[in-house]
Design a protein around this motif. Structure first.
Motif, PDB file in Angstrom:
ATOM      1  N   GLY A  77     -36.954 -40.063  38.047  1.00  0.00           N
ATOM      2  CA  GLY A  77     -36.227 -38.836  37.742  1.00  0.00           C
ATOM      3  C   GLY A  77     -35.775 -38.170  39.027  1.00  0.00           C
ATOM      4  N   VAL A  78     -34.868 -37.201  38.888  1.00  0.00           N
ATOM      5  CA  VAL A  78     -34.338 -36.472  40.037  1.00  0.00           C
ATOM      6  C   VAL A  78     -34.550 -34.983  39.817  1.00  0.00           C
ATOM      7  CG1 VAL A  78     -32.289 -36.002  41.437  1.00  0.00           C
ATOM      8  CG2 VAL A  78     -32.586 -38.253  40.394  1.00  0.00           C
ATOM      9  N   VAL A  79     -35.111 -34.315  40.800  1.00  0.00           N
ATOM     10  CA  VAL A  79     -35.349 -32.872  40.701  1.00  0.00           C
ATOM     11  C   VAL A  79     -34.012 -32.154  40.638  1.00  0.00           C
ATOM     12  CG1 VAL A  79     -36.389 -30.847  41.783  1.00  0.00           C
ATOM     13  CG2 VAL A  79     -37.540 -33.073  41.940  1.00  0.00           C
ATOM     14  N   TYR A  80     -33.807 -31.402  39.545  1.00  0.00           N
ATOM     15  CA  TYR A  80     -32.516 -30.740  39.322  1.00  0.00           C
ATOM     16  C   TYR A  80     -32.470 -29.351  39.950  1.00  0.00           C
ATOM     17  CZ  TYR A  80     -28.329 -29.154  36.854  1.00  0.00           C
ATOM     18  OH  TYR A  80     -27.081 -28.677  36.546  1.00  0.00           O
ATOM     19  N   ASP A  81     -33.598 -28.634  39.916  1.00  0.00           N
ATOM     20  CA  ASP A  81     -33.649 -27.299  40.531  1.00  0.00           C
ATOM     21  C   ASP A  81     -35.077 -26.999  40.962  1.00  0.00           C
ATOM     22  OD1 ASP A  81     -35.075 -26.478  38.238  1.00  0.00           O
ATOM     23  OD2 ASP A  81     -33.278 -25.751  37.241  1.00  0.00           O
ATOM     24  N   ASP A  82     -35.257 -25.865  41.661  1.00  0.00           N
ATOM     25  CA  ASP A  82     -36.587 -25.535  42.171  1.00  0.00           C
ATOM     26  C   ASP A  82     -37.481 -24.907  41.112  1.00  0.00           C
ATOM     27  OD1 ASP A  82     -35.414 -23.052  41.921  1.00  0.00           O
ATOM     28  OD2 ASP A  82     -35.458 -22.562  44.062  1.00  0.00           O
ATOM     29  N   LYS A  83     -36.983 -24.804  39.874  1.00  0.00           N
ATOM     30  CA  LYS A  83     -37.793 -24.278  38.776  1.00  0.00           C
ATOM     31  C   LYS A  83     -38.566 -25.368  38.048  1.00  0.00           C
ATOM     32  CE  LYS A  83     -34.586 -20.436  37.987  1.00  0.00           C
ATOM     33  NZ  LYS A  83     -33.651 -19.787  37.028  1.00  0.00           N
ATOM     34  N   GLY A  84     -38.392 -26.592  38.501  1.00  0.00           N
ATOM     35  CA  GLY A  84     -39.169 -27.681  37.924  1.00  0.00           C
ATOM     36  C   GLY A  84     -38.428 -28.543  36.933  1.00  0.00           C
ATOM     37  N   HIS A  85     -37.117 -28.329  36.757  1.00  0.00           N
ATOM     38  CA  HIS A  85     -36.337 -29.175  35.861  1.00  0.00           C
ATOM     39  C   HIS A  85     -36.048 -30.516  36.540  1.00  0.00           C
ATOM     40  CE1 HIS A  85     -35.336 -25.188  33.999  1.00  0.00           C
ATOM     41  NE2 HIS A  85     -35.546 -25.912  32.909  1.00  0.00           N
ATOM     42  N   ILE A  86     -36.222 -31.587  35.787  1.00  0.00           N
ATOM     43  CA  ILE A  86     -35.999 -32.941  36.293  1.00  0.00           C
ATOM     44  C   ILE A  86     -35.081 -33.673  35.325  1.00  0.00           C
ATOM     45  CG2 ILE A  86     -37.097 -35.169  36.765  1.00  0.00           C
ATOM     46  CD1 ILE A  86     -39.643 -33.507  37.475  1.00  0.00           C
ATOM     47  N   VAL A  87     -34.024 -34.268  35.842  1.00  0.00           N
ATOM     48  CA  VAL A  87     -33.093 -35.026  35.001  1.00  0.00           C
ATOM     49  C   VAL A  87     -33.436 -36.514  35.106  1.00  0.00           C
ATOM     50  CG1 VAL A  87     -31.334 -35.212  36.824  1.00  0.00           C
ATOM     51  CG2 VAL A  87     -30.660 -35.418  34.427  1.00  0.00           C
ATOM     52  N   LYS A 136     -38.198 -29.634  46.086  1.00  0.00           N
ATOM     53  CA  LYS A 136     -36.844 -29.728  46.644  1.00  0.00           C
ATOM     54  C   LYS A 136     -35.868 -30.304  45.633  1.00  0.00           C
ATOM     55  CE  LYS A 136     -34.242 -31.560  50.594  1.00  0.00           C
ATOM     56  NZ  LYS A 136     -34.321 -32.368  51.838  1.00  0.00           N
ATOM     57  N   ALA A 137     -34.863 -29.521  45.279  1.00  0.00           N
ATOM     58  CA  ALA A 137     -33.828 -29.993  44.358  1.00  0.00           C
ATOM     59  C   ALA A 137     -32.853 -30.900  45.096  1.00  0.00           C
ATOM     60  CB  ALA A 137     -33.075 -28.808  43.753  1.00  0.00           C
ATOM     61  N   ALA A 138     -32.389 -31.924  44.406  1.00  0.00           N
ATOM     62  CA  ALA A 138     -31.406 -32.833  44.991  1.00  0.00           C
ATOM     63  C   ALA A 138     -30.037 -32.165  45.048  1.00  0.00           C
ATOM     64  CB  ALA A 138     -31.328 -34.113  44.175  1.00  0.00           C
ATOM     65  N   LYS A 139     -29.204 -32.637  45.947  1.00  0.00           N
ATOM     66  CA  LYS A 139     -27.823 -32.182  46.029  1.00  0.00           C
ATOM     67  C   LYS A 139     -26.945 -33.190  45.304  1.00  0.00           C
ATOM     68  CE  LYS A 139     -24.125 -31.133  49.355  1.00  0.00           C
ATOM     69  NZ  LYS A 139     -23.750 -31.112  50.798  1.00  0.00           N
ATOM     70  N   PHE A 140     -26.244 -32.730  44.265  1.00  0.00           N
ATOM     71  CA  PHE A 140     -25.381 -33.622  43.493  1.00  0.00           C
ATOM     72  C   PHE A 140     -23.963 -33.567  44.046  1.00  0.00           C
ATOM     73  CE2 PHE A 140     -28.972 -33.083  40.755  1.00  0.00           C
ATOM     74  CZ  PHE A 140     -29.076 -34.288  40.060  1.00  0.00           C
ATOM     75  N   GLY A 141     -23.403 -34.742  44.301  1.00  0.00           N
ATOM     76  CA  GLY A 141     -22.055 -34.833  44.841  1.00  0.00           C
ATOM     77  C   GLY A 141     -21.014 -35.000  43.754  1.00  0.00           C
ATOM     78  N   ASP A 142     -19.780 -35.185  44.176  1.00  0.00           N
ATOM     79  CA  ASP A 142     -18.644 -35.366  43.265  1.00  0.00           C
ATOM     80  C   ASP A 142     -18.419 -36.863  43.059  1.00  0.00           C
ATOM     81  OD1 ASP A 142     -16.288 -35.417  41.860  1.00  0.00           O
ATOM     82  OD2 ASP A 142     -15.152 -34.165  43.261  1.00  0.00           O
ATOM     83  N   SER A 143     -18.842 -37.361  41.903  1.00  0.00           N
ATOM     84  CA  SER A 143     -18.739 -38.799  41.644  1.00  0.00           C
ATOM     85  C   SER A 143     -17.299 -39.275  41.526  1.00  0.00           C
ATOM     86  CB  SER A 143     -19.505 -39.166  40.369  1.00  0.00           C
ATOM     87  OG  SER A 143     -19.076 -38.392  39.272  1.00  0.00           O
ATOM     88  N   THR A 144     -16.360 -38.359  41.287  1.00  0.00           N
ATOM     89  CA  THR A 144     -14.955 -38.763  41.199  1.00  0.00           C
ATOM     90  C   THR A 144     -14.416 -39.199  42.555  1.00  0.00           C
ATOM     91  OG1 THR A 144     -14.085 -36.517  41.558  1.00  0.00           O
ATOM     92  CG2 THR A 144     -14.577 -37.163  39.278  1.00  0.00           C
TER      93      THR A 144
END
Length: 353
Positions: A77-87, A136-144
């Motif tokens: 999984g990938v940490v989505y935010d610092d509140k503990g959400h994981i995608v 630490k939340a991951a930084k999501f880039g622009d997949s396009t």
């Protein structure tokens, strides 16, 4: 231009445990060439710079990639935010509601619960019960902006080997791929996937596909297989859900607890694959057209056999799903169908899944 389609692909089975890991050493030999001092000096420098880039990205991103234990399966999984959400992937969470999550820095697994899963896109969000400080939340880039030939790293827990990294390139973009349902797959048809040569193995599902800017551009999800070779994995052909879709779905789940706007087109029918006189798939029979739905409004009804959607020939439910994956709600497409042996067509304004 519509995304291209893959004829053969299958969901990677997940591994609940690691029985054995074989380490094979390799060697290489060759003579040296001192005829060009500039070449011998430049090559090590370039290799060193690239190695530094790899190590910096790994140091920055790996703390945001976790291992997820879902009782009967293992994934990433990938940490989505610092509140503990994981995608992660929907097929990783399966029917489970409670999970054990191991972060790159945690000494013991952390408890987490399911927020919501969206199997139609094979994505899900879980949340840590007590997020640790410094998460630490991951930084999501622009997949396009992903380009063929771009160097990428896949991070996750293949075969339960947590915090593993493999390297490759973006092999293609815009792939439309349908998952199998075997091995816990959701059967989803996913558009605009990023194809990569980075090794994606069981347990990598739900992890991160990262560019050298340290941005997550996809969630590794599928590996190609060849049915003619006993469904063995095809090396170097893996697929990741694009980050643009990941953030869209995860953002809605975090905000509203569910997906409220799928952005995916639908005919609003229940259908099944039918065979022709040669016993080969020949179309999709409408079992039910939802009252007031896209097909119903265009005049289609139960018993009609859909044979074409726009420019795409329709022979199976899967081919229909793949054709729809390239469209958007509100698009108007011509649907060819057969009713009582007569060929007909209708202009359909697509609904939303």
């Amino acid at each position: 231009m519509k995304p291209s389609r893959m004829r053969r692909s299958l969901l990677l089975p997940l591994s609940a445990s690691v029985c054995a890991v074989a380490l094979v050493g390799g060697c290489a030999g060759g003579g040296s060439d001192s005829s060009s001092s500039s070449t011998t000096q430049a090559a090590p420098m370039a290799a060193s710079d690239l190695q530094d880039d790899y190590q910096k990205v790994i140091k920055d991103v790996l703390p945001s990639v976790v291992q997820i234990d879902a009782a009967d399966s293992l994934g990433s999984g990938v940490v989505y935010d610092d509140k503990g959400h994981i995608v992660t992937n929907a097929h990783v969470v399966g029917d489970e509601k409670n999970f054990k999550v191991t972060t790159a820095t945690s000494k013991e697994p952390l408890a987490a619960k399911l927020v919501s899963a969206y199997p139609d896109q094979d994505l899900a969000v879980i949340k840590l019960d007590n997020p640790p400080s410094g998460l630490k939340a991951a930084k999501f880039g622009d997949s396009t902006k992903a380009e063929v030939g771009q160097i990428v790293l896949a991070m996750g827990s293949p075969l339960g080997l947590s915090s593993s990294v493999t390297q490759g390139i973006v092999s293609a973009t815009g792939r439309t791929v349908s998952e199998g349902r075997s091995g816990g797959g959701t059967g989803a048809t996913i558009a605009n996937m990023v194809q990569t040569s980075a090794a994606i193995n069981p347990g990598n599902s739900g992890g991160a596909l990262v560019n050298l800017d340290g941005e997550v551009i996809g969630i590794p999800t599928l590996a190609a297989t060849d049915p003619d070779m006993g469904d063995s994995a095809a090396p170097g052909i893996g697929f990741a859900i694009p980050s643009s879709m990941v953030t869209t779905v995860a953002g809605q789940i975090v905000k509203d607890g569910k997906v409220t706007d799928s952005g995916r087109a639908a005919l609003d029918i229940t259908g099944r694959t039918v065979l022709g006189d040669d016993y080969k798939p020949a179309g999709v029979a409408v079992v039910e057209a939802k009252n007031g739905g896209a097909a119903d409004k265009a005049g289609l009804k139960a018993g009609d056999i859909i044979t074409r959607l726009g420019d795409d020939e329709i022979t199976t439910i899967t081919s229909l799903s793949e054709a729809l994956a390239a469209d958007k709600p509100g698009d108007k497409v011509k649907v060819a169908y057969v009713r009582d042996g007569a060929e007909k067509s209708a202009d359909v304004t697509l609904g939303e899944m």
